[in-house]
Design an enzyme around this catalytic site. Structure first.
Site, short mmCIF file in Angstrom:
data_model
loop_
_atom_site.label_atom_id
_atom_site.label_comp_id
_atom_site.label_asym_id
_atom_site.label_seq_id
_atom_site.Cartn_x
_atom_site.Cartn_y
_atom_site.Cartn_z
N ASP A 1 -38.48 10.00 58.47
CA ASP A 1 -39.63 10.51 57.74
C ASP A 1 -40.91 10.28 58.55
O ASP A 1 -41.26 9.14 58.85
CB ASP A 1 -39.76 9.79 56.39
CG ASP A 1 -40.89 10.36 55.55
OD1 ASP A 1 -40.68 11.41 54.92
OD2 ASP A 1 -42.00 9.78 55.54
N TYR B 1 -49.42 10.79 60.80
CA TYR B 1 -49.03 9.49 61.37
C TYR B 1 -49.26 9.45 62.89
O TYR B 1 -49.18 8.38 63.49
CB TYR B 1 -47.55 9.17 61.09
CG TYR B 1 -47.14 9.13 59.64
CD1 TYR B 1 -48.10 9.18 58.61
CD2 TYR B 1 -45.80 9.05 59.26
CE1 TYR B 1 -47.72 9.16 57.28
CE2 TYR B 1 -45.42 9.03 57.93
CZ TYR B 1 -46.38 9.09 56.94
OH TYR B 1 -46.00 9.09 55.62
N HIS C 1 -48.39 17.34 51.93
CA HIS C 1 -48.59 15.89 51.88
C HIS C 1 -49.30 15.38 50.61
O HIS C 1 -48.87 14.40 50.01
CB HIS C 1 -49.35 15.44 53.14
CG HIS C 1 -49.10 14.02 53.53
ND1 HIS C 1 -49.08 13.60 54.84
CD2 HIS C 1 -48.85 12.90 52.81
CE1 HIS C 1 -48.83 12.31 54.90
NE2 HIS C 1 -48.69 11.86 53.66
N LYS D 1 -44.82 16.36 57.49
CA LYS D 1 -45.72 16.79 56.41
C LYS D 1 -46.97 17.45 56.98
O LYS D 1 -47.38 17.14 58.09
CB LYS D 1 -46.15 15.56 55.57
CG LYS D 1 -44.99 14.63 55.24
CD LYS D 1 -45.39 13.45 54.37
CE LYS D 1 -44.23 12.46 54.24
NZ LYS D 1 -44.14 11.46 55.28
#
Ligand code: NDP
Length: 269
Positions: free
Chosen positions: A43, A48, A106, A73
């Protein structure tokens, strides 16, 4: 590894490796470790900023792409600016893959109905196998479900024993949407909980394993993040025991509607 079934009939591993706050510089080695430990579900998110390192690990590992399940996402800024297709192309390039298994919306920002059309387009084009949402409450899902052509298959939400999301989970189940839990350990905060410790002692399991098993028995995907190979392995070792009905009920009753992350109705990012 055990799988759950998505509404399309395809399977998704019940536990995925979470990568939030893992810097791009260290994610490569950690993903290779996670794959060696037995994870096949990863994930990440464009937010990120570690998709490049993950892509590097995917190209170095000895796994077939079809044996892996990769989730990423689309971040809020791209959603607000209707750059969903561009965000997906960038993720594909960074992850060094020609398809994403699951692309998530998201946070519920922007125009949900219009944004979702772009997600549907990406699925129809085959660039994304499954589409889903994250941090959607019932009212967000209501808007989406009334106006979509393709239903979301997953809702990834904050979920753990102190925020068990019972009503939202029941709503999702009734619509054929699988729930995935983020911060299943409350980002680590729950891992010293005395009640969970005493349940764990009876099963000879750690608090982390009790939480993961509680999720599994509720049909909830969990995405534990760990930077230690031992703890990565510990977090997969939950398929050799069963929590009794009483213990499931006890953990359910620990709910305090207590979040460790933002409430999706009041986000300012
Ligand atoms: P988690 O709830 O998974 O907790 C991670 C913390 O628990 C780390 O400090 C880790 O330390 C520790 N830990 C992990 N396993 C063990 C263990 N067996 N024993 C003791 N400590 C342990 O945190 P996250 O917030 O990272 O959530 C998980 C994933 O969910 C994220 O990585 C991300 O993929 C996703 N997520 C999605 C969001 C969304 O909006 N959709 C928001 C937030 C997260 P150590 O590394 O030292 O082992």
């Amino acid at each position: 590894m055990k799988n759950f079934k998505l509404s399309s009939g395809k399977e998704i591993p019940a536990i995925g490796y979470g990568t939030f706050r893992i810097p791009n510089e260290s994610v490569n080695e950690l993903i290779l470790e996670a794959l060696r430990a037995g994870y096949t579900h990863i994930d990440t998110a464009s937010y990120y900023e570690n998709e490049t390192g993950i892509g590097q690990a995917l190209s170095e590992c000895d796994k077939n792409r079809s044996d892996l399940f990769i989730t990423t996402k689309v971040w809020n800024e791209e959603i607000r600016n209707r750059k969903i297709k561009e965000s997906c192309s960038e993720s594909l390039e960074k992850l060094k893959t020609d398809y994403i298994d699951l692309l998530l919306y998201h946070w519920p920002v922007g125009n949900i109905i219009e944004t979702w059309k772009d997600f549907e387009y990406l699925k129809k084009e085959g660039l994304v196998k499954h589409i889903g949402v994250s941090n959607f409450k019932e009212h967000h899902l209501d808007t989406l479900l009334k106006n979509c052509e393709i239903k979301p298959e997953i809702n990834q939400i904050e979920c753990h024993p102190l925020l068990n999301q019972k009503n939202l989970r029941e709503y999702c189940n009734s619509k054929g949407i699988l729930v995935s839990a983020w911060s299943g350990f409350m980002a680590g905060e729950l891992l010293t909980n005395k009640e969970l410790l005493s349940i764990g002692k009876r099963y000879k399991k750690t608090i982390a394993q009790i939480i993961l098993r509680w999720n599994f028995q509720h049909n909830i995907i969990t995405l534990p993040k760990s930077s230690s190979e031992n703890r990565m392995r510990e977090n997969l070792d939950i398929f050799d025991f069963h929590l009794s009905e009483e213990d499931m009920y006890y953990i359910d009753s620990m709910n305090r509607d207590q979040r460790c992350g933002p409430d999706p109705d009041f986000i300012n990012f």
